[in-house]
Every structure is written in structure tokens, then in C-alpha cells.
Design a protein around this motif. Structure first.
Motif, short mmCIF file in Angstrom:
data_model
loop_
_atom_site.label_atom_id
_atom_site.label_comp_id
_atom_site.label_asym_id
_atom_site.label_seq_id
_atom_site.Cartn_x
_atom_site.Cartn_y
_atom_site.Cartn_z
N ARG A 29 -12.23 27.43 37.80
CA ARG A 29 -12.37 26.67 39.04
C ARG A 29 -13.64 25.83 39.09
O ARG A 29 -13.85 25.07 40.03
CB ARG A 29 -12.38 27.64 40.24
N MET A 30 -14.50 25.97 38.11
CA MET A 30 -15.86 25.44 38.21
C MET A 30 -15.93 23.95 38.55
O MET A 30 -16.61 23.54 39.50
CB MET A 30 -16.61 25.71 36.90
N LEU A 31 -15.24 23.11 37.79
CA LEU A 31 -15.35 21.67 37.99
C LEU A 31 -14.67 21.22 39.27
O LEU A 31 -15.00 20.16 39.81
CB LEU A 31 -14.78 20.93 36.78
N HIS A 32 -13.73 22.03 39.76
CA HIS A 32 -13.12 21.73 41.06
C HIS A 32 -14.07 22.09 42.20
O HIS A 32 -14.35 21.27 43.07
CB HIS A 32 -11.83 22.54 41.24
N VAL A 33 -14.55 23.35 42.20
CA VAL A 33 -15.18 23.86 43.41
C VAL A 33 -16.63 23.45 43.57
O VAL A 33 -17.11 23.38 44.71
CB VAL A 33 -15.06 25.40 43.49
N LEU A 34 -17.34 23.13 42.48
CA LEU A 34 -18.74 22.78 42.67
C LEU A 34 -18.91 21.52 43.51
O LEU A 34 -19.85 21.42 44.31
CB LEU A 34 -19.44 22.64 41.32
#
Length: 299
Positions: free
Chosen positions: A267-272
Motif C-alpha cells: 500500500r505504500m505508494l498509494h497511502v503515503l
């Protein structure tokens, strides 16, 4: 949400702490209450997010708010320890619903500057506008009548903070994990193993009886049920990575070698890009829909 568990107050100056386990991300969300005044704070609450469909789900948030309501608790604060890379924070949603202030560490502004570059969004992110409080190291406030002290705890991110509540509880996020697991990764932009070691040592300087509440647990081969509480004394003696007085040099070598084998959270690149807005989705475009921007071949 399969698991929740309460660590009861030990008496005057001690908080009731209920942890809620998020099954999808292995995150623990906390409801911290002053048993005398029934005032409370929420720490690191998760807004459900499906990376396959880029859709959100507030059912977990609803469950925590229903629990607080049934316990007769009045939520005063919405707190996060850092901009999370593995889950979408519920800070903005909770602020809209409850009308209470939200907060995070002041160095989120430096994290935002890093990620403006990664996303090529030079005008994105305004933490001072999305968070009511940007806490500095040493800042103090109260939950009910329980004092809270903020500790800067960098390493996992450059701006992670620990909340020390009352005289026997600390919310240590992505620093420690449970003693049988070790410690958290520190290979994201702005993170360093050396700073994480120093943060771990600062937390271990708290009184031995202090309950340390971690940010994540995924179980082990020998322990299938999630856990999230251990004392300073237990971490100091038994932590797989740092227990027994491991040196800074040995820790950094081990941590960096381990981190080199880990994939990015899905999810990193979505949620940051949302978490740097307190979990707000981007503003709708001219068709009424919101869109995320994902950098290609950067990681």
C-alpha cells in the motif's frame, strides 16, 4: 477486526489501553483512556484500503468508535505517530466525524518534502493545514488528567514520535516489535538504522515497568495470535535484535542486512500521498473523482 484486548490501568496515573488489531496490515490501533475522567485519545487508527480497487472502508473505524461510545469515553485527541507506509490513516475522517484536534510529529514537514520529490508534486502536502498539532520533541499535553510527553523517535522515519502517557505506558509505533520478533525496518526514505538504535535505547531508558505498545505484529511460527504489549524490562532482556545489550554497530549491521531483503509494503505508494494529508484522498478532479499518482521504477 478479529482481536481487541484491554490492558487495564494499574491505578492512579495509569491509563486503560485497548488495542484493536487490523487484520489486513497487522497494525495495532489504540484507544487510550483516563479511567478517572473517561477522557480518551485514539492513536494510529486505520482506515481500510484495498490497493487492488483503490477503495476505502470505514467499518474498522466504526467499530472502534462504537466501542468507545459503549464504554462511555469522550475522545479528546486523534493522534498518529508518523505517516504510515503500510496503512491508510483515519485521522482526517475522525477529525471530520468527532470535531476533535489531530496531531503528529513536527518533522512530518520534512517527510513531506522528501515525498514531493518522489511523486513529482512540488505543491503537494500541507501538514500544518491538515494537522492541528505538529508535536516537537518534549512537548506535553493531557488526556483527561493523564500527562502525555512526546519523544522524537526517528529511525523508521525521520519524524516518528512516541507518546509517553501517564507513568507507565508508551506508544512506540514502528521502533520495537514484540520481543520474539525484534524491531521494525528503517529502509524507507529518511530512515536510518543508527537513529533507530538510538531511539530504541531512549525508550529502554524509561522505567522498567513501563508498558510498551508496539505498532505492528504478524505473529510467529510459534505464536499465531497477535500481541502488542511488553514492558521495558522484557524488551531489554529478551528482544531478538537489541536485548541483552547488543552494540550499536552489531545492531546496524543486522538491521540493514535484514531490510535489504524486504519488499515495499503493497500500500505504500498509494497511502503515503494521502497520509501526508492526514489520510485525506486527493481533491476530486473535473469528473468528480479522486486520483492517485504512482511513481514508476523509483523503488
Amino acid at each position: 477486526m478479529k482481536f481487541s484486548r484491554t490492558s487495564a490501568s494499574r491505578g492512579a496515573g495509569s491509563a486503560d489501553v485497548t488495542g484493536f488489531y487490523d487484520d489486513d496490515t497487522g497494525s495495532i490501533q489504540y484507544l487510550v483512556a483516563d479511567p478517572q475522567t473517561r477522557k480518551a485519545a485514539l492513536i494510529d487508527v486505520v482506515l481500510g484500503f484495498d490497493p487492488q480497487s483503490a477503495s476505502t472502508d470505514a467499518s474498522g473505524v466504526d467499530a472502534i468508535l462504537n466501542y468507545a461510545r459503549n464504554e462511555g469515553l469522550e475522545i479528546e485527541w486523534i493522534l498518529d505517530t508518523h505517516p504510515h507506509a503500510d496503512h491508510l490513516m483515519a485521522s482526517s475522517l475522525l477529525k471530520d466525524r468527532l470535531g476533535k484536534p489531530n496531531g503528529i510529529g513536527a518533522k512530518v514537514t520534512e517527510i513531506a518534502e522528501l515525498w514531493r520529490n518522489y511523486y513529482n508534486m512540488p505543491d503537494a502536502f500541507d501538514p500544518a493545514g491538515d494537522f492541528d498539532h505538529l508535536f516537537q520533541d518534549g512537548d506535553r499535553f493531557k488526556i483527561g488528567e493523564l500527562p502525555v510527553r512526546v519523544m522524537l523517535s526517528p529511525g523508521h522515519t525521520l519524524g516518528s514520535i512516541t507518546y509517553v502517557v501517564g507513568d507507565d505506558a508508551a506508544f512506540v509505533h514502528d521502533t520495537f516489535m514484540m520481543p520474539d520478533v525484534g524491531t521494525s525496518r528503517c529502509d524507507f526514505p529518511g530512515g536510518t538504522a543508527g537513529e533507530l538504535y538510538d531511539s530504541l535505547q531512549a525508550i529502554l531508558a524509561l522505567p522498567d515497568r513501563t508498558r510498551l505498545f508496539v505498532g505492528h505484529d504478524y505473529g510467529t511460527e510459534y505464536r499465531t495470535e497477535p500481541a502488542w504489549e511488553a514492558t521495558v524490562a522484557e524488551q531489554s532482556r529478551h528482544n531478538q535484535h537489541i536485548g541483552g545489550g547488543r552494540s550499536r554497530e552489531a545492531y546496524v549491521k543486522q538491521r540493514e542486512a535484514r531490510d535489504a531483503t524486504l519488499p515495499l509494503p503493497d500500500r505504500m505508494l498509494h497511502v503515503l500521498q494521502m497520509n501526508l494529508r492526514a489520510g485525506r484522498v486527493p481533491a476530486p478532479e473535473d469528473d468528480g473523482n479522486s486520483y492517485l499518482k504512482i511513481p514508476m521504477n523509483r523503488f
